[in-house]
Design a protein around this motif. Structure first.
Motif, PDB file in Angstrom:
ATOM      1  N   GLY A   2      -9.152 -73.164 -48.708  1.00 37.14           N
ATOM      2  CA  GLY A   2     -10.012 -73.814 -47.722  1.00 37.14           C
ATOM      3  C   GLY A   2      -9.910 -75.323 -47.708  1.00 37.14           C
ATOM      4  O   GLY A   2     -10.612 -75.973 -46.932  1.00 37.14           O
ATOM      5  N   SER A   3      -9.062 -75.902 -48.544  1.00 37.03           N
ATOM      6  CA  SER A   3      -8.919 -77.361 -48.574  1.00 37.03           C
ATOM      7  C   SER A   3      -8.297 -77.859 -47.279  1.00 37.03           C
ATOM      8  O   SER A   3      -7.319 -77.302 -46.799  1.00 37.03           O
ATOM      9  CB  SER A   3      -8.038 -77.790 -49.745  1.00 37.03           C
TER      10      SER A   3
ATOM     11  N   THR B  24      -3.689 -82.524 -42.148  1.00 44.13           N
ATOM     12  CA  THR B  24      -3.020 -82.582 -40.838  1.00 44.13           C
ATOM     13  C   THR B  24      -2.397 -83.940 -40.566  1.00 44.13           C
ATOM     14  O   THR B  24      -1.553 -84.071 -39.687  1.00 44.13           O
ATOM     15  CB  THR B  24      -4.007 -82.246 -39.704  1.00 44.13           C
ATOM     16  N   GLY B  25      -2.779 -84.965 -41.336  1.00 45.00           N
ATOM     17  CA  GLY B  25      -2.238 -86.301 -41.161  1.00 45.00           C
ATOM     18  C   GLY B  25      -1.002 -86.579 -42.003  1.00 45.00           C
ATOM     19  O   GLY B  25      -0.422 -87.660 -41.904  1.00 45.00           O
TER      20      GLY B  25
ATOM     21  N   VAL C  42       0.588 -76.763 -45.975  1.00 46.80           N
ATOM     22  CA  VAL C  42      -0.485 -75.789 -46.140  1.00 46.80           C
ATOM     23  C   VAL C  42      -1.040 -75.956 -47.550  1.00 46.80           C
ATOM     24  O   VAL C  42      -0.270 -76.037 -48.520  1.00 46.80           O
ATOM     25  CB  VAL C  42       0.060 -74.358 -45.927  1.00 46.80           C
ATOM     26  N   ALA C  43      -2.358 -76.017 -47.692  1.00 42.29           N
ATOM     27  CA  ALA C  43      -2.995 -76.303 -48.984  1.00 42.29           C
ATOM     28  C   ALA C  43      -2.490 -75.382 -50.097  1.00 42.29           C
ATOM     29  O   ALA C  43      -2.173 -75.847 -51.192  1.00 42.29           O
ATOM     30  CB  ALA C  43      -4.509 -76.202 -48.854  1.00 42.29           C
TER      31      ALA C  43
ATOM     32  N   GLY D  96     -10.901 -81.271 -50.523  1.00 40.71           N
ATOM     33  CA  GLY D  96     -12.147 -80.882 -49.889  1.00 40.71           C
ATOM     34  C   GLY D  96     -11.934 -80.610 -48.426  1.00 40.71           C
ATOM     35  O   GLY D  96     -10.790 -80.504 -47.956  1.00 40.71           O
ATOM     36  N   PRO D  97     -13.017 -80.546 -47.665  1.00 38.12           N
ATOM     37  CA  PRO D  97     -12.895 -80.310 -46.224  1.00 38.12           C
ATOM     38  C   PRO D  97     -12.297 -81.522 -45.531  1.00 38.12           C
ATOM     39  O   PRO D  97     -12.388 -82.637 -46.024  1.00 38.12           O
ATOM     40  CB  PRO D  97     -14.332 -80.071 -45.768  1.00 38.12           C
ATOM     41  N   ALA D  98     -11.712 -81.295 -44.374  1.00 37.87           N
ATOM     42  CA  ALA D  98     -11.101 -82.396 -43.602  1.00 37.87           C
ATOM     43  C   ALA D  98     -12.169 -83.307 -43.021  1.00 37.87           C
ATOM     44  O   ALA D  98     -13.283 -82.948 -42.821  1.00 37.87           O
ATOM     45  CB  ALA D  98     -10.248 -81.830 -42.490  1.00 37.87           C
TER      46      ALA D  98
END
Length: 153
Positions: free
Chosen positions: A60-61, A109-110, A123-124, A151-153
């Motif tokens: 989920g990262s 994504t960056g 992909v994490a 962590g989350p984006a």
């Protein structure tokens, strides 16, 4: 985020390929410091500290998070994945530093692939190492990192 001392960091410089950059990377008093001189002479141009993540990033990262300070230079995070077959293949994103501690969040994504042969997006679960890098131009490097994590984006 986790303290940087929870990871096994190793230093590398362009001298492994004939470059002349010099530096040091070590955890001291709970702070990871990357210091040195980056030189593009002799086809060089980097110093880095890297740690392996054999199990990838947590499920989920969506971003890598850092607590950093530095000398006002731009630094980079290089992520290697299961698709990085050559030492120079990675996904890269940059961040700015100042003399004050700041939190940096770099969405996955960056991150841009360094070579066309890599998939366009990392992909994490496929991440296998994280590198903190000073590269690409002649400059003095002085980067401190106290915490790192996903962590989350």
């Amino acid at each position: 985020m986790q303290p940087v001392m929870d990871f096994d960091w190793r230093f590398a410089a362009d001298t492994v390929m004939g470059g002349v950059s010099e530096g040091r990377g070590a955890v001291e008093d709970g702070i990871l410091r990357l210091t040195g001189t980056v030189s593009t002479a002799n086809n060089g141009g980097f110093i880095q500290v890297r740690t392996d993540l054999p199990d990838g990033a947590p499920s989920g990262s969506g971003a890598i998070q850092l607590r950093v300070r530095g000398n006002g230079e731009r630094y980079f995070v290089h992520l290697r994945s299961v698709h990085s077959q050559r030492p120079w293949q990675s996904y890269r994103a940059g961040f700015e530093t100042s003399a004050d501690w700041s939190d940096v969040t770099l969405p996955l994504t960056g991150f841009a692939p360094s070579r066309d042969s890599l998939p366009p997006q990392i992909v994490a679960a496929e991440i296998r190492s994280v590198g903190l890098v000073a590269y690409g131009r002649d400059h003095t490097a002085d980067l401190s990192v106290s915490q790192i994590g996903f962590g989350p984006a």
